[in-house]
Design a protein around this motif. Structure first.
Motif, PDB file in Angstrom:
ATOM      1  N   GLU A 116      -4.123  -0.177   8.682  1.00 19.46           N
ATOM      2  CA  GLU A 116      -4.023   0.947   7.758  1.00 19.46           C
ATOM      3  C   GLU A 116      -4.827   0.659   6.520  1.00 19.46           C
ATOM      4  O   GLU A 116      -5.224  -0.463   6.247  1.00 19.46           O
TER       5      GLU A 116
ATOM      6  N   GLU B 280      -0.484   2.103  -1.222  1.00 20.48           N
ATOM      7  CA  GLU B 280      -0.953   2.083  -2.603  1.00 20.48           C
ATOM      8  C   GLU B 280       0.204   1.876  -3.577  1.00 20.48           C
ATOM      9  O   GLU B 280       0.058   1.208  -4.609  1.00 20.48           O
ATOM     10  N   ALA B 281       1.371   2.442  -3.258  1.00 21.18           N
ATOM     11  CA  ALA B 281       2.546   2.246  -4.103  1.00 21.18           C
ATOM     12  C   ALA B 281       2.970   0.781  -4.104  1.00 21.18           C
ATOM     13  O   ALA B 281       3.364   0.228  -5.143  1.00 21.18           O
TER      14      ALA B 281
ATOM     15  N   ASN C 261       8.115   3.219   5.683  1.00 21.96           N
ATOM     16  CA  ASN C 261       7.023   4.178   5.502  1.00 21.96           C
ATOM     17  C   ASN C 261       6.517   4.232   4.062  1.00 21.96           C
ATOM     18  O   ASN C 261       5.924   5.226   3.638  1.00 21.96           O
ATOM     19  N   GLU C 262       6.752   3.154   3.294  1.00 26.98           N
ATOM     20  CA  GLU C 262       6.237   3.128   1.930  1.00 26.98           C
ATOM     21  C   GLU C 262       4.708   3.239   1.934  1.00 26.98           C
ATOM     22  O   GLU C 262       4.043   2.662   2.778  1.00 26.98           O
ATOM     23  N   ARG C 263       4.199   3.994   0.982  1.00 27.34           N
ATOM     24  CA  ARG C 263       2.749   4.128   0.887  1.00 27.34           C
ATOM     25  C   ARG C 263       2.128   2.806   0.439  1.00 27.34           C
ATOM     26  O   ARG C 263       2.591   2.194  -0.527  1.00 27.34           O
TER      27      ARG C 263
END
Length: 206
Positions: free
Chosen positions: A205, A16-17, A12-14
Motif C-alpha cells: 500500500e 498517512e494518519a 483500516n487506519e489510514r
C-alpha cells in the motif's frame, strides 16, 4: 546481537494518519500469513541502522507474541527522505533466501605489488535455515595477484549455506591502479538516486 522492535497489528487506519502520529505502517508476511502492522518510526530507524537487511529483527507484540523477521523492503518518502512503509518477512523453519555481508580477510599479494582491491559485491546471496544465518561470509584474498578475482562459486560457504546468486558473479578483484582510478571517476559521475531497499515482496500500500 539481538534486534527488537515493539509492534502492533492494525486494521483500516489510514497509513498517512499513522505516519503523522510517528508510526511506520508495514506488513508481516510469508507463504502462510499476511497481516498489517505498525511500528514506532524512531525505534525502527534506530534498529534498522544497525540490523539492515542482514540481521533478524524480532517484532514484539502485546500479549507476549514475538515474530522473528527479516526486512524485505523499505519504501522511502523521496521528499522527506524517511521510511514510509516496511515489509517484514516472517521466518519459519523453512530455508530463506537472503543477502549476507562479505568480510574480506588477508592482504592480497597484488595489493603489495601496487594493485587496488575492488569489492565488487559487498554481499553474497544465499539460501539458509533461519537458525544458521551467518553474521558474515569470509573471503580470503591473500593469494590474489593483480588481475586476479574471486567469483561467487569460489567462496567457501559455512555448513548449511547454499549459494543463491549467479555463480560467476565477481565478489572481489585486484585491479591495476589506473583501472581503479577510472572506475572511481565513473562512479563519481553517475547520477545519484534515493535508495529504496527492495529484496522481496512488492509494496502492499501507499
Amino acid at each position: 546481537m539481538e534486534y527488537r522492535i515493539k509492534a502492533q497489528t492494525r486494521g483500516n487506519e489510514r497509513p498517512e494518519a499513522l505516519r503523522n502520529a510517528g508510526k511506520l505502517p508495514g506488513v508481516v508476511y510469508n507463504r502462510h500469513e499476511n497481516y498489517k502492522v505498525a511500528v514506532d518510526l524512531k525505534e525502527f530507524n534506530k534498529v534498522f541502522l544497525s540490523a539492515g537487511i542482514h540481521h533478524v529483527i524480532t517484532l514484539e507484540f502485546e500479549g507476549g507474541k514475538k515474530v522473528d523477521t527479516l526486512v524485505r523492503q523499505v519504501n522511502l518518502d523521496k521528499r522527506r527522505r524517511r521510511p514510509e512503509h516496511v515489509d517484514f518477512y516472517a521466518l519459519s523453519d523453512e530455508p530463506v533466501q537472503m543477502w549476507v555481508p562479505v568480510k574480506v580477510v588477508g592482504t592480497a599479494q597484488g595489493v603489495r605489488e601496487g594493485g587496488v582491491l575492488q569489492l565488487v559485491n559487498s554481499d553474497i546471496q544465499v539460501r539458509v535455515s533461519p537458525k544458521a544465518i551467518p553474521e558474515f561470509i569470509e573471503v580470503d584474498v591473500s593469494h590474489l595477484r593483480i588481475g586476479d578475482s574471486i567469483h561467487a562459486d569460489e567462496v567457501s560457504l559455512p555448513p548449511g549455506v547454499k549459494l543463491a546468486m549467479n555463480p560467476r558473479d565477481t565478489i572481489v578483484a585486484i585491479v591495476p591502479p589506473e583501472d581503479a582510478e577510472k572506475l572511481a571517476a565513473e562512479a563519481a559521475e553517475a547520477p545519484t538516486e534515493v535508495e529504496v531497499i527492495k529484496k522481496g515482496k512488492a509494496e502492499e500500500e501507499k
